[in-house]
Every structure is written in C-alpha cells, then in structure tokens.
Design a protein around this motif. Structure first.
Motif, PDB file in Angstrom:
ATOM      1  N   PHE A  26     -25.144  43.919  12.194  1.00 42.06           N
ATOM      2  CA  PHE A  26     -24.135  42.800  13.132  1.00 42.06           C
ATOM      3  C   PHE A  26     -22.996  42.779  12.220  1.00 42.06           C
ATOM      4  O   PHE A  26     -23.441  41.842  11.489  1.00 42.06           O
ATOM      5  CB  PHE A  26     -25.177  42.270  14.145  1.00 42.06           C
ATOM      6  CG  PHE A  26     -24.391  41.991  15.253  1.00 42.06           C
ATOM      7  CD1 PHE A  26     -24.169  41.227  15.979  1.00 42.06           C
ATOM      8  CD2 PHE A  26     -23.890  43.663  15.808  1.00 42.06           C
ATOM      9  CE1 PHE A  26     -23.904  40.850  16.553  1.00 42.06           C
ATOM     10  CE2 PHE A  26     -23.207  42.737  17.313  1.00 42.06           C
ATOM     11  CZ  PHE A  26     -23.420  41.865  17.873  1.00 42.06           C
TER      12      PHE A  26
ATOM     13  N   PHE B 109     -15.473  34.364  17.706  1.00 39.22           N
ATOM     14  CA  PHE B 109     -16.176  35.484  17.214  1.00 39.22           C
ATOM     15  C   PHE B 109     -15.825  36.521  18.755  1.00 39.22           C
ATOM     16  O   PHE B 109     -15.924  35.949  20.574  1.00 39.22           O
ATOM     17  CB  PHE B 109     -17.762  35.561  17.200  1.00 39.22           C
ATOM     18  CG  PHE B 109     -17.726  34.264  16.303  1.00 39.22           C
ATOM     19  CD1 PHE B 109     -17.824  33.202  16.208  1.00 39.22           C
ATOM     20  CD2 PHE B 109     -18.437  35.753  15.406  1.00 39.22           C
ATOM     21  CE1 PHE B 109     -18.455  32.566  14.721  1.00 39.22           C
ATOM     22  CE2 PHE B 109     -18.421  34.749  13.700  1.00 39.22           C
ATOM     23  CZ  PHE B 109     -18.724  32.892  13.733  1.00 39.22           C
ATOM     24  N   GLY B 110     -15.580  37.465  17.780  1.00 34.72           N
ATOM     25  CA  GLY B 110     -15.444  39.141  18.563  1.00 34.72           C
ATOM     26  C   GLY B 110     -17.182  39.367  19.355  1.00 34.72           C
ATOM     27  O   GLY B 110     -17.970  38.275  18.996  1.00 34.72           O
ATOM     28  N   PRO B 111     -17.063  40.365  20.414  1.00 35.41           N
ATOM     29  CA  PRO B 111     -18.492  40.925  20.282  1.00 35.41           C
ATOM     30  C   PRO B 111     -19.281  41.559  19.030  1.00 35.41           C
ATOM     31  O   PRO B 111     -20.694  41.407  19.788  1.00 35.41           O
ATOM     32  CB  PRO B 111     -18.490  41.711  21.725  1.00 35.41           C
ATOM     33  CG  PRO B 111     -16.856  42.029  21.461  1.00 35.41           C
ATOM     34  CD  PRO B 111     -16.187  41.122  20.750  1.00 35.41           C
TER      35      PRO B 111
ATOM     36  N   TYR C 163     -17.652  38.679   9.616  1.00 38.29           N
ATOM     37  CA  TYR C 163     -19.374  38.391   9.179  1.00 38.29           C
ATOM     38  C   TYR C 163     -20.201  39.511   9.203  1.00 38.29           C
ATOM     39  O   TYR C 163     -20.331  40.169   9.842  1.00 38.29           O
ATOM     40  CB  TYR C 163     -19.686  37.465  10.030  1.00 38.29           C
ATOM     41  CG  TYR C 163     -19.226  36.170   9.821  1.00 38.29           C
ATOM     42  CD1 TYR C 163     -18.127  35.706  10.509  1.00 38.29           C
ATOM     43  CD2 TYR C 163     -20.022  34.884   9.274  1.00 38.29           C
ATOM     44  CE1 TYR C 163     -17.191  34.445   9.842  1.00 38.29           C
ATOM     45  CE2 TYR C 163     -18.825  33.136   8.691  1.00 38.29           C
ATOM     46  CZ  TYR C 163     -17.968  33.317   9.421  1.00 38.29           C
ATOM     47  OH  TYR C 163     -17.375  32.434   9.283  1.00 38.29           O
TER      48      TYR C 163
ATOM     49  N   LEU D 289     -20.018  40.844  12.564  1.00 45.89           N
ATOM     50  CA  LEU D 289     -19.094  39.721  13.709  1.00 45.89           C
ATOM     51  C   LEU D 289     -17.202  39.337  13.211  1.00 45.89           C
ATOM     52  O   LEU D 289     -17.611  39.216  12.144  1.00 45.89           O
ATOM     53  CB  LEU D 289     -19.434  38.731  14.252  1.00 45.89           C
ATOM     54  CG  LEU D 289     -20.877  38.751  14.702  1.00 45.89           C
ATOM     55  CD1 LEU D 289     -22.037  38.152  14.393  1.00 45.89           C
ATOM     56  CD2 LEU D 289     -20.321  39.191  15.961  1.00 45.89           C
TER      57      LEU D 289
ATOM     58  N   GLY E 176     -21.215  38.182  20.127  1.00 41.16           N
ATOM     59  CA  GLY E 176     -20.695  37.102  19.631  1.00 41.16           C
ATOM     60  C   GLY E 176     -21.216  36.314  19.423  1.00 41.16           C
ATOM     61  O   GLY E 176     -21.649  35.812  20.465  1.00 41.16           O
ATOM     62  N   PRO E 177     -21.538  34.809  18.609  1.00 33.88           N
ATOM     63  CA  PRO E 177     -21.675  33.778  18.861  1.00 33.88           C
ATOM     64  C   PRO E 177     -20.721  33.071  19.527  1.00 33.88           C
ATOM     65  O   PRO E 177     -19.750  33.563  19.483  1.00 33.88           O
ATOM     66  CB  PRO E 177     -21.884  33.121  17.571  1.00 33.88           C
ATOM     67  CG  PRO E 177     -22.158  33.969  16.863  1.00 33.88           C
ATOM     68  CD  PRO E 177     -21.580  35.328  17.093  1.00 33.88           C
TER      69      PRO E 177
END
Lengths: 115, 113
Positions: free
Chosen positions: A88, A106-108, A36, A90, B43-44
C-alpha cells in the motif's frame, strides 16, 4: 484548504512491468513531499522525500525511483516490478521547510498487487 | 533498528471506557511526536501531536502524554467510541531527521459497543 490526490487507487501489475504512481497536492506551495509503503501487517516505511523540484532523497535501496517534475507533483516509478513491490503506497506532504517534527498529511493511498 | 516501538499489536476496549495506546522510542534526538489514525485501505489521518517541551497535550477526547525520561508516550481516548476502531500509529521526528517521521508498527484498537 489543502488537498492531496493519489492515483490510481488500486493497481494489479505483472512482474517485470513498469510502474508509475502519481501524487499531487493542491492549496499549498513548495511542500515537502514523501512516499511511504505499508507492507501487509506492518508499519509505514519512508521510501523517498523531496524538499523541492528535482530534489529527491532515497531512504532505502530498492527497485523504485521517485521524481518531482513540478512543485506539487510527486511520482513513484519502477522500470521492472518485483513481487516484493506489492503493498500500500502512500504519498504525504508537509508545509515546514526547516526543523523537524511537523505534521504530515497523507493521501488516500494506492494498493499495488504484483502478480 | 526500530527507533519507535508500539509493543501492543492490538487493544480491545468497551465503549465508553478509556483506551490507552503506548509508544516507546530510543532516539534521544526525537523532540516532536505525533499520533495518526488509519482505517483499512485509507491514508493515515493526523490526530494529535506534542513537542518535547510539553508533557501533555489535549484535544477533545484525545490526550497525549510524554515522559521524556522514560522515552515513552501514550495516547488516551476518553470516552472510547466504536468509530475509534482503527489502527493507531505513533511517529517521532527530531535531530537530523529534517521533518522526516519515524513510525511505530501500529496498534489495532477495537472498541466494542
């Protein structure tokens, strides 16, 4: 337990340079994988998803590509970055192979700035 | 065509009160809905989900309500805490989306002490 890693955390690249962002998942096998992008002040836009090794689906036409060389590895690439590629990024995974609407984790994230 | 909409860009609430975050969708094929919380530069994080066969799902301080006829869902946080301050995204999936999620634009929640 499952863990998702992304690197690098931040990246500043000049216009026209190549890009490679990596995502790996631990603790699960044969996950669905997703890339994403969140542009500044906007929601999450799905770029690519993969249901298996070598299987990539693109959601939007763009300057980026994705690859899945291993079961739990997902790579986002570009040959020549554009200013509009800033954002950003993701990576996410989910464990369901059929049906719809299952949770994604999700990752960071990676903050990419193209200058 | 934005199939999932969060019409309130921001919401401000006093600590201890209820926070209500709203989400509307247009695709009648959606049958599973999720809420995510996101802090800046992270991240979410998945919060809570609901299937279209239910109209309510509760998890601690978080409750999601689904009104299928109105194509509307809401997230209630009671009581709100300063640590709840974040961006909240609703997401939907179903039909031919095959596990893909369609996200709303997000609502910034600020909980004041």
């Amino acid at each position: 337990s499952q863990t998702i890693h992304q690197w690098p955390a931040t990246l500043v690249q000049p216009v026209g340079s190549p890009l490679s962002l990596e995502c790996t998942v631990e603790g699960t096998s044969n996950p669905n994988l997703y890339w994403y992008r969140q542009a500044a002040g906007r929601g999450l836009q799905l770029l690519f998803y993969s249901v298996g090794i070598g299987q990539i689906s693109s959601e939007v036409p763009q300057n980026l590509s994705a690859s899945r060389p291993q079961d739990r590895q997902f790579i986002l690439s570009s040959k020549k970055l554009l200013l509009s590629d800033s954002g950003f990024y993701l990576c996410a995974w989910s464990g369901e192979k059929q049906g719809a609407g299952y949770e994604q984790y999700f990752g960071p994230g990676t903050r990419l700035t193209v200058t | 065509d934005q199939q999932v909409k969060q019409n309130s860009p921001s919401l401000s609430v006093q600590e201890g009160r209820i926070s209500i975050l709203n989400c509307d969708y247009t695709n009648s094929m959606f049958d599973y809905f999720l809420w995510y919380k996101k802090y800046p530069a992270e991240g979410p994080t998945f919060l809570i989900s609901i299937s279209s066969i239910k109209d309510k799902n509760e998890d601690g301080r978080f409750t999601v309500f689904l009104n299928k006829s109105a194509k509307h869902l809401s997230l209630h946080i009671v009581p709100s805490q300063p640590g709840d301050s974040a961006v909240y995204f609703c997401a939907a999936a179903g039909g031919t989306s095959y596990g893909k999620l369609t996200f709303g634009q997000g609502t910034i929640l600020t909980v004041h002490p």
